[in-house]
Write an enzyme that holds these catalytic residues in place. Structure first.
Site, PDB file in Angstrom:
ATOM      1  N   LYS A   1       0.839  -1.207   0.000  1.00 38.54           N
ATOM      2  CA  LYS A   1       0.000   0.000   0.000  1.00 38.54           C
ATOM      3  C   LYS A   1       0.871   1.253   0.000  1.00 38.54           C
ATOM      4  O   LYS A   1       2.066   1.186   0.317  1.00 38.54           O
ATOM      5  CB  LYS A   1      -0.905  -0.015   1.241  1.00 38.54           C
ATOM      6  CG  LYS A   1      -0.140   0.043   2.561  1.00 38.54           C
ATOM      7  CD  LYS A   1      -1.058  -0.239   3.749  1.00 38.54           C
ATOM      8  CE  LYS A   1      -0.287  -0.182   5.057  1.00 38.54           C
ATOM      9  NZ  LYS A   1      -1.103  -0.647   6.201  1.00 38.54           N
TER      10      LYS A   1
ATOM     11  N   ARG B   1     -11.265   0.269  14.722  1.00 41.19           N
ATOM     12  CA  ARG B   1     -11.075   1.156  13.574  1.00 41.19           C
ATOM     13  C   ARG B   1     -12.022   0.608  12.516  1.00 41.19           C
ATOM     14  O   ARG B   1     -13.217   0.813  12.635  1.00 41.19           O
ATOM     15  CB  ARG B   1      -9.588   1.106  13.175  1.00 41.19           C
ATOM     16  CG  ARG B   1      -9.120   2.293  12.388  1.00 41.19           C
ATOM     17  CD  ARG B   1      -7.633   2.240  12.118  1.00 41.19           C
ATOM     18  NE  ARG B   1      -7.253   1.091  11.271  1.00 41.19           N
ATOM     19  CZ  ARG B   1      -6.015   0.858  10.837  1.00 41.19           C
ATOM     20  NH1 ARG B   1      -5.028   1.673  11.154  1.00 41.19           N
ATOM     21  NH2 ARG B   1      -5.751  -0.184  10.056  1.00 41.19           N
TER      22      ARG B   1
ATOM     23  N   HIS C   1      -6.941  -7.174  12.609  1.00 46.71           N
ATOM     24  CA  HIS C   1      -5.687  -6.397  12.652  1.00 46.71           C
ATOM     25  C   HIS C   1      -5.425  -6.016  14.109  1.00 46.71           C
ATOM     26  O   HIS C   1      -6.354  -5.673  14.841  1.00 46.71           O
ATOM     27  CB  HIS C   1      -5.857  -5.152  11.775  1.00 46.71           C
ATOM     28  CG  HIS C   1      -4.585  -4.434  11.427  1.00 46.71           C
ATOM     29  ND1 HIS C   1      -3.397  -5.075  11.149  1.00 46.71           N
ATOM     30  CD2 HIS C   1      -4.336  -3.112  11.269  1.00 46.71           C
ATOM     31  CE1 HIS C   1      -2.466  -4.171  10.859  1.00 46.71           C
ATOM     32  NE2 HIS C   1      -3.007  -2.969  10.924  1.00 46.71           N
TER      33      HIS C   1
ATOM     34  N   CYS D   1      15.332  24.512   4.963  1.00 45.66           N
ATOM     35  CA  CYS D   1      14.406  25.336   4.171  1.00 45.66           C
ATOM     36  C   CYS D   1      13.570  24.437   3.263  1.00 45.66           C
ATOM     37  O   CYS D   1      13.683  23.219   3.300  1.00 45.66           O
ATOM     38  CB  CYS D   1      15.196  26.337   3.335  1.00 45.66           C
ATOM     39  SG  CYS D   1      16.393  27.276   4.309  1.00 45.66           S
TER      40      CYS D   1
HETATM   41  C1  LIG Z   1      -0.413  -1.755   6.799  1.00 40.84           C
HETATM   42  C2  LIG Z   1      -1.066  -3.017   7.199  1.00 40.84           C
HETATM   43  C3  LIG Z   1      -0.304  -4.156   7.497  1.00 40.84           C
HETATM   44  C4  LIG Z   1       1.199  -4.143   7.576  1.00 40.84           C
HETATM   45  O1  LIG Z   1       1.600  -3.579   8.791  1.00 40.84           O
HETATM   46  P1  LIG Z   1       3.138  -3.464   9.197  1.00 40.84           P
HETATM   47  O2  LIG Z   1       3.128  -2.973  10.585  1.00 40.84           O
HETATM   48  O3  LIG Z   1       3.733  -2.466   8.250  1.00 40.84           O
HETATM   49  O4  LIG Z   1       3.708  -4.818   9.022  1.00 40.84           O
HETATM   50  C5  LIG Z   1      -0.983  -5.334   7.766  1.00 40.84           C
HETATM   51  N1  LIG Z   1      -2.326  -5.375   7.751  1.00 40.84           N
HETATM   52  C6  LIG Z   1      -3.086  -4.293   7.496  1.00 40.84           C
HETATM   53  C7  LIG Z   1      -4.560  -4.394   7.518  1.00 40.84           C
HETATM   54  C8  LIG Z   1      -2.477  -3.070   7.219  1.00 40.84           C
HETATM   55  O5  LIG Z   1      -3.241  -1.995   6.967  1.00 40.84           O
END
Ligand SMILES: *Cc1c(COP(=O)(O)O)cnc(C)c1O
Length: 357
Positions: free
Chosen positions: A36, A126, A154, A297
């Protein structure tokens, strides 16, 4: 060849090696390389190819557009995308075989026909389906025309190993999985980000989603042999000698105590050098760490060093030559290295790929 103004070097061989290390840590779980935000500022397509060479079998993006850009580049690995606004047209996801994250019955309807990964909110609070609505979502998914490939979630505090929320989220994840089984689904599971992949093998399940560690930045500092994949460099444009008592750059924040040689470097906060690093930043010039003097700057800064026009200036990199790292920058200004490298995607900053095969 002209000396670089502002150049990011991306060490694709480092990404490949980092992914290989993470895939090994993940054990039998598959590895999803998260690309991403243009591969955390490193370039999504070349990073994706390097990650697949290193042993990743999945790619992860936030938006469907990011996923489609990978397909346009000829990448045919499985891809999951997980956050788009209401009203997004998901027909291209179906046509291009891109998996979509779903957190509600409304989203399930919107992605009709796509393969889905149902997302349970286990405590990050979230995105994701609240546990109270989960039974309804899995029942609707089981009855829909979408194939449910996985259930996933997550973690909120994986970068703080031992934080009690990690086990609490794991328990809620297990409960959600049981509910999915009871609804007749047989989904795979994925939960771990980089930090959890490195610290919680028990949470790797069927797949891990690695981002920051693949780019060589460690979210849980330890003995890992990760190699930072980004170097940021510029070059000296001009050199001048000033007398003791002369002051430098906007606001005259710094005054020379003795006769001093200064070099001008043509990058500034428009190019990803945080202005907050004023007074706290050194760069590597001719293998010597040299202090930046006075204000940073928009387009330039001044370094105290003995250099000649055209000499290379390394702002940050893997640290192996003594240069600062992106993590050093982040710590100096109270942020995380994710923000530093992701912020390097700028119009005046060119990218050069090294270690491409
Ligand atoms: C960005 C993201 C990850 C990766 O996270 P890292 O801490 O960079 O390994 C994994 N799962 C989801 C849903 C994310 O948004």
């Amino acid at each position: 060849m002209a000396s670089p103004r502002a150049e990011v070097l991306v060490h694709l061989d480092h990404i490949e090696a980092n992914v290989a290390l993470l895939a090994e840590r993940a054990g039998p779980a598959a590895t999803m390389a998260v690309v991403k935000a243009d591969g955390y500022g490193h370039g999504a397509v070349p990073v994706a190819r390097a990650a697949l060479r290193g042993g990743a079998s999945w790619l992860g993006t936030v938006s469907l557009a990011e996923a489609l850009a990978l397909r346009d580049a000829g990448i045919d690995a499985p891809i999951l995308c997980w956050l788009d606004p209401v009203g997004t047209d998901y027909r291209p996801a179906v046509a291009e075989g891109i998996d979509v994250a779903v957190s509600s019955v409304e989203q399930l309807r919107a992605v009709s026909g796509a393969r889905v990964h149902l997302k349970i909110d286990t405590g990050l609070t979230r995105g994701g389906c609240p546990p109270g609505l989960w039974p309804e979502l899995v029942r609707a998914a089981a009855a829909s025309d979408s194939e449910v490939y996985a259930v996933w979630s997550h973690l909120a505090c994986a970068d703080d190993p031992g934080h009690p929320s990690i086990d609490a989220q794991a328990r809620r994840f297990a409960e959600a999985y049981e509910v999915a089984l009871a609804a007749g689904l047989r989904p795979r599971r994925h939960l771990a980000n980089s930090a959890a992949t490195l610290t919680r093998p028990d949470l790797c399940f069927d797949m891990v989603r690695v981002g920051i560690a693949m780019y060589g930045l460690n979210p849980v500092p330890g003995g890992e042999k990760l190699a930072p994949a980004m170097t940021f460099r510029s070059s000296v444009v001009s050199v001048k000698d000033i007398a003791a008592g002369e002051s430098v750059s906007y606001g005259h924040l710094w005054t020379a105590e003795r006769d001093t040689r200064l070099a001008l470097v043509p990058v500034g906060y428009a190019d990803g050098v945080p202005r907050l690093l004023t007074g706290r930043m050194s760069v590597l010039v001719n293998d010597v760490l040299c202090p930046v003097r006075g204000r940073i700057c928009m387009d330039q800064f001044v370094v105290e060093c003995d250099a000649r026009p055209g000499d290379e200036v390394v702002l940050f990199g893997p640290g192996t030559r003594g240069e600062p790292t992106a993590t050093d920058w982040a710590e100096a200004i109270g942020t995380i290295d994710y923000e530093i490298v992701t912020g390097m995607n700028r119009p005046r900053v060119t990218r050069t790929y090294l270690g491409e095969r």
